[in-house]
Scaffold this motif. Structure first.
Motif, PDB file in Angstrom:
ATOM      1  N   VAL A 183       0.914  -1.113  -0.172  1.00  0.00           N
ATOM      2  CA  VAL A 183       0.093   0.208   0.221  1.00  0.00           C
ATOM      3  C   VAL A 183       0.982   1.370  -0.001  1.00  0.00           C
ATOM      4  CG1 VAL A 183      -1.721   1.338   1.213  1.00  0.00           C
ATOM      5  CG2 VAL A 183      -2.076  -1.122   1.024  1.00  0.00           C
ATOM      6  N   VAL A 220       2.347   1.640  -3.462  1.00  0.00           N
ATOM      7  CA  VAL A 220       1.288   2.159  -4.649  1.00  0.00           C
ATOM      8  C   VAL A 220       1.154   3.591  -4.273  1.00  0.00           C
ATOM      9  CG1 VAL A 220      -0.981   1.874  -5.235  1.00  0.00           C
ATOM     10  CG2 VAL A 220       0.667  -0.357  -5.201  1.00  0.00           C
ATOM     11  N   ASN A 221       0.850   3.960  -3.082  1.00  0.00           N
ATOM     12  CA  ASN A 221       0.754   5.284  -2.669  1.00  0.00           C
ATOM     13  C   ASN A 221       2.018   6.281  -2.906  1.00  0.00           C
ATOM     14  OD1 ASN A 221      -1.839   5.116  -1.705  1.00  0.00           O
ATOM     15  ND2 ASN A 221      -1.369   5.069   0.494  1.00  0.00           N
ATOM     16  N   LEU A 266       1.762   6.505  -6.985  1.00  0.00           N
ATOM     17  CA  LEU A 266       0.594   7.455  -7.267  1.00  0.00           C
ATOM     18  C   LEU A 266       0.923   8.873  -7.149  1.00  0.00           C
ATOM     19  CD1 LEU A 266      -2.405   5.162  -6.861  1.00  0.00           C
ATOM     20  CD2 LEU A 266      -1.530   5.774  -8.812  1.00  0.00           C
ATOM     21  N   ILE A 305      -8.133   9.421  -4.889  1.00  0.00           N
ATOM     22  CA  ILE A 305      -7.620   8.354  -5.699  1.00  0.00           C
ATOM     23  C   ILE A 305      -6.672   7.471  -4.969  1.00  0.00           C
ATOM     24  CG2 ILE A 305      -5.661   7.913  -7.651  1.00  0.00           C
ATOM     25  CD1 ILE A 305      -6.821  10.812  -8.980  1.00  0.00           C
ATOM     26  N   LEU A 306      -6.006   7.844  -4.007  1.00  0.00           N
ATOM     27  CA  LEU A 306      -5.074   7.138  -3.162  1.00  0.00           C
ATOM     28  C   LEU A 306      -5.883   6.475  -2.195  1.00  0.00           C
ATOM     29  CD1 LEU A 306      -2.412   9.787  -2.136  1.00  0.00           C
ATOM     30  CD2 LEU A 306      -2.437   8.022  -3.889  1.00  0.00           C
ATOM     31  N   SER A 336      -7.266   3.507  -4.335  1.00  0.00           N
ATOM     32  CA  SER A 336      -6.046   2.607  -4.561  1.00  0.00           C
ATOM     33  C   SER A 336      -5.791   1.863  -3.450  1.00  0.00           C
ATOM     34  CB  SER A 336      -5.069   3.223  -5.270  1.00  0.00           C
ATOM     35  OG  SER A 336      -4.221   4.194  -4.126  1.00  0.00           O
ATOM     36  N   GLU A 337      -5.781   2.422  -2.123  1.00  0.00           N
ATOM     37  CA  GLU A 337      -5.659   1.777  -0.901  1.00  0.00           C
ATOM     38  C   GLU A 337      -6.747   0.592  -0.535  1.00  0.00           C
ATOM     39  OE1 GLU A 337      -5.409   2.652   3.781  1.00  0.00           O
ATOM     40  OE2 GLU A 337      -4.753   4.174   2.220  1.00  0.00           O
ATOM     41  N   THR A 378      -8.382  -0.848  -2.951  1.00  0.00           N
ATOM     42  CA  THR A 378      -8.116  -1.778  -3.937  1.00  0.00           C
ATOM     43  C   THR A 378      -7.113  -2.994  -3.565  1.00  0.00           C
ATOM     44  OG1 THR A 378      -9.017  -0.402  -5.710  1.00  0.00           O
ATOM     45  CG2 THR A 378      -7.697  -2.277  -6.441  1.00  0.00           C
ATOM     46  N   VAL A 379      -6.165  -2.357  -2.998  1.00  0.00           N
ATOM     47  CA  VAL A 379      -4.934  -3.018  -2.721  1.00  0.00           C
ATOM     48  C   VAL A 379      -5.474  -4.357  -1.358  1.00  0.00           C
ATOM     49  CG1 VAL A 379      -2.802  -3.364  -1.520  1.00  0.00           C
ATOM     50  CG2 VAL A 379      -3.038  -1.940  -3.366  1.00  0.00           C
TER      51      VAL A 379
END
Length: 136
Positions: free
Chosen positions: A16, A19-20, A23, A108-109, A112-113, A115-116
């Motif tokens: 996470v 990915v953060n 992004l 968005i973050l 995405s978090e 989703t992970v």
């Protein structure tokens, strides 16, 4: 087994964070300064809705945990409830970040978090990593 669970959670947290970071760099999103366990609300309505979600999660979670242990139901019920909570919490936070915050790209973050985390829990369920489903 607890060591394995801890390592999986640590791996998810590392993923996470990565990915953060990626992004943030790609989308030029400023990093928010907040305390580790702090919850930042966009407005008072967000705080109230978030509290309802958390109290609802605690109530339903307590009932499901009791059913898992007392009724000997599979732990997958709790894991599915956990996925539903992650999604609900993230969608509420993302909505208020998008519509009512100074930095709408933070949504968005958040998504995405979510989703992970959901992907990780789904993979744990699908591959029965900790033998929850087989009971071995």
């Amino acid at each position: 087994m607890w060591l394995e669970i801890g390592l999986v959670i640590l791996g998810i947290v590392a993923l996470v964070s990565t990915v953060n970071f990626v992004l943030r760099k790609l989308l030029k999103i400023e990093k928010e300064k907040k305390d580790f366990f702090a919850v930042d609300y966009a407005n008072e309505r967000h705080r109230k809705i978030d509290q309802w979600v958390r109290w609802g999660w605690m109530l339903v979670s307590t009932i499901v945990i009791f059913m898992v242990f007392a009724e000997e139901l599979p732990i997958i019920f709790y894991l599915l409830l956990f996925i539903a909570w992650i999604a609900t919490d993230a969608f509420v936070r993302a909505y208020f970040q998008w519509k009512h915050s100074e930095q709408p790209k933070q949504a968005i973050l958040t998504l995405s978090e979510m989703t992970v985390w959901i992907s990780a829990v789904t993979l744990v369920i699908y591959f029965d990593i900790f033998n929850f489903l087989t009971g071995v």
